[in-house]
Design a protein around this motif. Structure first.
Motif, PDB file in Angstrom:
ATOM      1  N   LYS A  99      -7.549  -9.464  13.242  1.00  0.00           N
ATOM      2  CA  LYS A  99      -6.115  -9.851  13.188  1.00  0.00           C
ATOM      3  C   LYS A  99      -5.657 -10.019  11.737  1.00  0.00           C
ATOM      4  CE  LYS A  99      -5.850 -10.565  17.764  1.00  0.00           C
ATOM      5  NZ  LYS A  99      -6.705  -9.368  17.976  1.00  0.00           N
ATOM      6  N   HIS A 100      -5.993  -9.044  10.923  1.00  0.00           N
ATOM      7  CA  HIS A 100      -5.634  -9.088   9.500  1.00  0.00           C
ATOM      8  C   HIS A 100      -4.142  -8.797   9.374  1.00  0.00           C
ATOM      9  CE1 HIS A 100      -6.761  -7.591   5.191  1.00  0.00           C
ATOM     10  NE2 HIS A 100      -6.271  -8.809   5.192  1.00  0.00           N
ATOM     11  N   ARG A 101      -3.417  -9.753   8.882  1.00  0.00           N
ATOM     12  CA  ARG A 101      -1.957  -9.626   8.907  1.00  0.00           C
ATOM     13  C   ARG A 101      -1.444  -8.742   7.768  1.00  0.00           C
ATOM     14  NH1 ARG A 101       0.972 -12.755  11.829  1.00  0.00           N
ATOM     15  NH2 ARG A 101       2.545 -12.989  10.233  1.00  0.00           N
ATOM     16  N   CYS A 102      -0.545  -7.839   8.131  1.00  0.00           N
ATOM     17  CA  CYS A 102       0.055  -6.943   7.130  1.00  0.00           C
ATOM     18  C   CYS A 102       0.767  -7.757   6.057  1.00  0.00           C
ATOM     19  CB  CYS A 102       1.032  -5.987   7.804  1.00  0.00           C
ATOM     20  SG  CYS A 102       0.219  -4.843   8.931  1.00  0.00           S
ATOM     21  N   MET A 103       1.339  -8.893   6.446  1.00  0.00           N
ATOM     22  CA  MET A 103       2.056  -9.732   5.477  1.00  0.00           C
ATOM     23  C   MET A 103       1.128 -10.227   4.362  1.00  0.00           C
ATOM     24  SD  MET A 103       5.030 -10.410   4.973  1.00  0.00           S
ATOM     25  CE  MET A 103       6.653 -10.323   5.631  1.00  0.00           C
ATOM     26  N   GLN A 104      -0.129 -10.493   4.715  1.00  0.00           N
ATOM     27  CA  GLN A 104      -1.079 -10.956   3.698  1.00  0.00           C
ATOM     28  C   GLN A 104      -1.290  -9.845   2.660  1.00  0.00           C
ATOM     29  OE1 GLN A 104      -4.821 -12.442   5.352  1.00  0.00           O
ATOM     30  NE2 GLN A 104      -5.786 -12.469   3.338  1.00  0.00           N
ATOM     31  N   ILE A 105      -1.367  -8.619   3.125  1.00  0.00           N
ATOM     32  CA  ILE A 105      -1.596  -7.491   2.216  1.00  0.00           C
ATOM     33  C   ILE A 105      -0.317  -7.171   1.427  1.00  0.00           C
ATOM     34  CG2 ILE A 105      -2.197  -5.037   2.150  1.00  0.00           C
ATOM     35  CD1 ILE A 105      -3.766  -5.617   4.797  1.00  0.00           C
ATOM     36  N   ALA A 106       0.848  -7.382   2.081  1.00  0.00           N
ATOM     37  CA  ALA A 106       2.121  -7.013   1.448  1.00  0.00           C
ATOM     38  C   ALA A 106       2.473  -7.898   0.259  1.00  0.00           C
ATOM     39  CB  ALA A 106       3.248  -7.074   2.480  1.00  0.00           C
ATOM     40  N   MET A 107       1.863  -9.082   0.165  1.00  0.00           N
ATOM     41  CA  MET A 107       2.255  -9.977  -0.926  1.00  0.00           C
ATOM     42  C   MET A 107       1.816  -9.434  -2.288  1.00  0.00           C
ATOM     43  SD  MET A 107      -0.271 -13.219  -0.393  1.00  0.00           S
ATOM     44  CE  MET A 107       0.129 -14.041  -1.922  1.00  0.00           C
ATOM     45  N   ASP A 108       2.546  -9.820  -3.326  1.00  0.00           N
ATOM     46  CA  ASP A 108       2.203  -9.426  -4.702  1.00  0.00           C
ATOM     47  C   ASP A 108       2.204  -7.918  -4.923  1.00  0.00           C
ATOM     48  OD1 ASP A 108       1.936 -12.097  -5.228  1.00  0.00           O
ATOM     49  OD2 ASP A 108      -0.247 -12.086  -5.414  1.00  0.00           O
ATOM     50  N   GLY A 109       3.103  -7.222  -4.230  1.00  0.00           N
ATOM     51  CA  GLY A 109       3.152  -5.766  -4.379  1.00  0.00           C
ATOM     52  C   GLY A 109       3.337  -5.310  -5.824  1.00  0.00           C
ATOM     53  N   SER A 110       4.079  -6.079  -6.610  1.00  0.00           N
ATOM     54  CA  SER A 110       4.318  -5.663  -8.007  1.00  0.00           C
ATOM     55  C   SER A 110       3.011  -5.568  -8.779  1.00  0.00           C
ATOM     56  CB  SER A 110       5.269  -6.651  -8.705  1.00  0.00           C
ATOM     57  OG  SER A 110       4.643  -7.923  -8.833  1.00  0.00           O
ATOM     58  N   GLN A 111       2.035  -6.384  -8.389  1.00  0.00           N
ATOM     59  CA  GLN A 111       0.740  -6.377  -9.075  1.00  0.00           C
ATOM     60  C   GLN A 111      -0.216  -5.355  -8.462  1.00  0.00           C
ATOM     61  OE1 GLN A 111       0.590  -9.211 -11.459  1.00  0.00           O
ATOM     62  NE2 GLN A 111       2.719  -9.056 -10.796  1.00  0.00           N
ATOM     63  N   LYS A 112      -0.031  -5.118  -7.170  1.00  0.00           N
ATOM     64  CA  LYS A 112      -1.007  -4.306  -6.441  1.00  0.00           C
ATOM     65  C   LYS A 112      -0.723  -2.807  -6.511  1.00  0.00           C
ATOM     66  CE  LYS A 112      -2.308  -7.839  -3.020  1.00  0.00           C
ATOM     67  NZ  LYS A 112      -2.146  -8.285  -1.621  1.00  0.00           N
ATOM     68  N   LEU A 113       0.564  -2.432  -6.565  1.00  0.00           N
ATOM     69  CA  LEU A 113       0.856  -0.991  -6.500  1.00  0.00           C
ATOM     70  C   LEU A 113       0.204  -0.197  -7.623  1.00  0.00           C
ATOM     71  CD1 LEU A 113       4.595  -0.609  -5.403  1.00  0.00           C
ATOM     72  CD2 LEU A 113       2.550  -0.520  -3.991  1.00  0.00           C
ATOM     73  N   PRO A 114       0.249  -0.670  -8.880  1.00  0.00           N
ATOM     74  CA  PRO A 114      -0.295   0.186  -9.945  1.00  0.00           C
ATOM     75  C   PRO A 114      -1.758   0.587  -9.732  1.00  0.00           C
ATOM     76  CG  PRO A 114       1.115  -1.508 -10.881  1.00  0.00           C
ATOM     77  CD  PRO A 114       0.957  -1.839  -9.428  1.00  0.00           C
ATOM     78  N   PRO A 115      -2.689  -0.371  -9.532  1.00  0.00           N
ATOM     79  CA  PRO A 115      -4.069   0.099  -9.373  1.00  0.00           C
ATOM     80  C   PRO A 115      -4.317   0.824  -8.054  1.00  0.00           C
ATOM     81  CG  PRO A 115      -3.963  -2.294  -9.091  1.00  0.00           C
ATOM     82  CD  PRO A 115      -2.604  -1.851  -9.550  1.00  0.00           C
ATOM     83  N   ARG A 116      -3.502   0.585  -7.056  1.00  0.00           N
ATOM     84  CA  ARG A 116      -3.787   1.119  -5.726  1.00  0.00           C
ATOM     85  C   ARG A 116      -3.186   2.502  -5.487  1.00  0.00           C
ATOM     86  NH1 ARG A 116      -3.780  -3.902  -1.536  1.00  0.00           N
ATOM     87  NH2 ARG A 116      -5.117  -5.222  -2.793  1.00  0.00           N
ATOM     88  N   LEU A 117      -1.918   2.684  -5.947  1.00  0.00           N
ATOM     89  CA  LEU A 117      -1.226   3.933  -5.599  1.00  0.00           C
ATOM     90  C   LEU A 117      -0.700   4.705  -6.802  1.00  0.00           C
ATOM     91  CD1 LEU A 117       0.798   2.648  -2.493  1.00  0.00           C
ATOM     92  CD2 LEU A 117      -1.009   4.367  -2.429  1.00  0.00           C
ATOM     93  N   LEU A 118      -0.292   3.990  -7.855  1.00  0.00           N
ATOM     94  CA  LEU A 118       0.391   4.716  -8.947  1.00  0.00           C
ATOM     95  C   LEU A 118      -0.566   5.584  -9.750  1.00  0.00           C
ATOM     96  CD1 LEU A 118       2.982   2.072 -10.223  1.00  0.00           C
ATOM     97  CD2 LEU A 118       3.124   3.662  -8.290  1.00  0.00           C
ATOM     98  N   GLY A 119      -1.791   5.124  -9.948  1.00  0.00           N
ATOM     99  CA  GLY A 119      -2.762   5.937 -10.688  1.00  0.00           C
ATOM    100  C   GLY A 119      -3.055   7.238  -9.946  1.00  0.00           C
ATOM    101  N   THR A 120      -3.171   7.125  -8.634  1.00  0.00           N
ATOM    102  CA  THR A 120      -3.424   8.325  -7.825  1.00  0.00           C
ATOM    103  C   THR A 120      -2.246   9.293  -7.961  1.00  0.00           C
ATOM    104  OG1 THR A 120      -4.426   6.803  -6.245  1.00  0.00           O
ATOM    105  CG2 THR A 120      -4.187   9.092  -5.543  1.00  0.00           C
ATOM    106  N   ALA A 121      -1.025   8.749  -7.865  1.00  0.00           N
ATOM    107  CA  ALA A 121       0.157   9.609  -7.972  1.00  0.00           C
ATOM    108  C   ALA A 121       0.187  10.289  -9.343  1.00  0.00           C
ATOM    109  CB  ALA A 121       1.431   8.784  -7.748  1.00  0.00           C
ATOM    110  N   ALA A 122      -0.110   9.540 -10.395  1.00  0.00           N
ATOM    111  CA  ALA A 122      -0.082  10.125 -11.746  1.00  0.00           C
ATOM    112  C   ALA A 122      -1.121  11.253 -11.857  1.00  0.00           C
ATOM    113  CB  ALA A 122      -0.349   9.038 -12.788  1.00  0.00           C
ATOM    114  N   ASP A 123      -2.305  11.037 -11.309  1.00  0.00           N
ATOM    115  CA  ASP A 123      -3.341  12.078 -11.370  1.00  0.00           C
ATOM    116  C   ASP A 123      -2.910  13.327 -10.609  1.00  0.00           C
ATOM    117  OD1 ASP A 123      -4.893  10.375 -12.809  1.00  0.00           O
ATOM    118  OD2 ASP A 123      -6.437  10.074 -11.274  1.00  0.00           O
ATOM    119  N   ARG A 124      -2.310  13.114  -9.444  1.00  0.00           N
ATOM    120  CA  ARG A 124      -1.879  14.268  -8.636  1.00  0.00           C
ATOM    121  C   ARG A 124      -0.801  15.060  -9.368  1.00  0.00           C
ATOM    122  NH1 ARG A 124      -4.455  16.321  -4.664  1.00  0.00           N
ATOM    123  NH2 ARG A 124      -2.651  16.687  -3.328  1.00  0.00           N
TER     124      ARG A 124
END
Ligand code: CS2
Length: 488
Positions: A364-389
């Motif tokens: 029962k891992h809540r999406c809200m728990q993961i959604a917090m602090d998006g400003s800090q999380k997006l760069p290492p999680r998704l933006l580096g991948t997008a830049a490489d692509r």
């Protein structure tokens, strides 16, 4: 919860043999100070450290420090630091009582005790799970954010710090002949190197010779940490009481999978973590990038899309056929090809194992728990991948969809109109940028240089993909858009 049950405490241990490791336990002295005493530490590093002591001995008891809130200490102090981990898989639950946590402190209330613990010569390692925002990083430079309110304050009062670099340096200053090793266990790219940089910047602002000494003498190994550890609910407290026959005020639910890859640079010694299954390596980068991009990148993508579609937990999100198809395709075709991993690393198997872990219905891992602090999380999680692509001339539509879902999430409403709480250190600014609505949303957010590196923000292909994804989400909703993007 049955009020008649006794409290979990050391005198209950003889009755709890079924929940303890059968190996003989020798009460350890404290050898590790941990900053950030949350659920993740208690289900991850604390268990590895306990298992290492059970297998190979050593005085590596943990002094856990909460930087701000007293609630963990208040829950665990009457239990002598004991707590339970509810290890859950599709086929059942095991409950393990952990003994490695020997002392709990709250920095805002017991500063002297925290500084004494950091200066105790017996302490040879300081570990950290303080989340991305605890590092006081300026993402534009990769160094310390000197204007960060806590940092600015600490530089004026270095003997009474409040920030993470402030505490680490206040401890190190007093131990020039026997420094501790500093071990970051947060989901940051190159977490050890990032922490070293902020600590050095902070020390240099105080005293150049101190900074030079830290540079020469203190090790900051990087690590990759992995275990899915949801927040505790009252149902978890009831489950712990039912299993233990006593009350644990703050048990920790966790999946059974766990992984820890650590750079083996510990001049002052370390627990025999390899006996607990940790992998000690020279360079953690390939593991770290794979985990941040495949696990965390997909976690964030699923969380934002699912929340827009009023789906609350990760297992329900990944059980939804369109979201499943989308993330399967993202992992296979958008993310896995960007990884530089050894030949023995099977990307398809890693993807399938992650999807199976996400599907665990008992967490029962809540999406809200993961959604917090998006400003800090997006760069290492998704933006580096997008830049490489983009650099390799590939499309980034699916990656952009995850980021666009975050942009729409900032408006604070799901597709059914339910309120979505924004929990982020940049919440006020992000809310203000989202408030004028869909028109121009992408450009307003792309201008936030603390999140989007200038080169990526200026890439017309990236901006166009984000605009298309935002429009599609507004027009068709998250699930229909996911289905379409899965098939692109
Ligand atoms: C999650 C992580 O909360 C989040 O953002 O993505 O905590 C994730 O569960 C862990 O990194 C798994 O190791």
């Amino acid at each position: 919860m049955d009020k008649q049950l006794p409290r979990l405490a050391p005198d209950r241990l003889p009755a709890l043999a079924a929940h303890l490791s059968p190996l003989p336990w020798v009460e350890p002295r404290i050898g590790i100070v941990h900053l950030g005493l949350g659920n993740f530490h208690r289900a991850h590093q604390a268990m590895y450290t306990e298992d290492a002591m059970l297998a190979a001995g050593g005085d590596w008891g943990i002094c856990g420090v909460s930087l701000r809130r007293p609630d963990t200490r208040d829950a665990l102090a009457p239990q002598g630091g004991l707590y339970s981990v509810l290890i859950r898989d599709a086929d059942g639950e095991r409950v393990r009582v952990v003994r490695a946590l020997r002392r709990m402190l709250v920095a805002t209330q017991e500063q002297d005790a925290v500084l004494d613990a950091l200066r105790d010569p017996h302490v040879r390692i300081v570990t950290l799970t303080v989340t991305e925002k605890g590092y006081c990083l300026d993402p534009r430079t990769g160094g310390l954010d000197i204007a960060h309110p806590l940092v600015a304050r600490d530089l004026r009062n270095p003997d009474h710090p409040q920030s993470v670099p402030g505490y680490l340096v206040a401890g190190l200053r007093a131990r020039r002949d026997h420094p501790y090793t500093v071990l970051s266990c947060d989901n940051l790219a190159h977490n050890g190197a990032a922490l070293r940089r902020v600590v050095l910047d902070y020390a240099r602002a105080l005293d150049a010779s101190l900074a030079d000494w830290i540079e020469r003498s203190v090790a900051f190994p990087s690590t990759m940490v992995d275990r899915i550890v949801p927040a505790t609910t009252d149902a978890d407290r009831e489950a712990a009481a039912a299993a233990l026959g006593c009350v644990d005020a703050w048990p920790v639910p966790a999946e059974s999978f766990r992984q820890w890859v650590i750079e083996d640079r510990f001049p002052a010694g370390r627990p025999a973590w390899e006996h607990a299954g940790a992998l000690l390596v020279e360079d953690v980068t390939p593991y770290e990038t794979a985990k941040l991009r495949m696990l965390n990148g997909i976690h964030s993508t699923l969380a934002y899309l699912a929340l827009l579609a009023d789906i609350e937990t990760v297992d329900r999100a990944v059980a939804q056929a369109d979201l499943h198809a989308l993330v399967h395709r993202m992992m296979s075709e958008d993310i896995a090809p960007t990884l530089t991993v050894p030949a023995s690393f099977d990307r398809a198997r890693y993807r399938d194992d992650l999807l199976a872990r996400f599907a665990n219905p008992t967490l029962k891992h809540r999406c809200m728990q993961i959604a917090m602090d998006g400003s800090q999380k997006l760069p290492p999680r998704l933006l580096g991948t997008a830049a490489d692509r983009l650099r390799d001339g590939h499309a980034v539509d699916r990656l952009a969809l995850g980021i666009a879902a975050w942009m729409r999430f900032l408006s604070g409403r799901s597709e059914s109109g339910a309120a979505l709480e924004l929990n982020d250190p940049m919440a006020d600014r992000l809310r203000a940028l989202a408030a004028p609505g869909a028109e121009g949303l992408v450009d307003r957010l792309l201008s936030v240089a603390e999140i989007f590196p200038p080169e990526l923000a200026a890439d017309a292909r990236f901006a166009a993909a984000l605009r298309r994804a935002c429009d599609a989400l507004a027009r068709d909703g998250a699930l229909t858009t996911a289905r379409r993007y899965a098939a692109l």
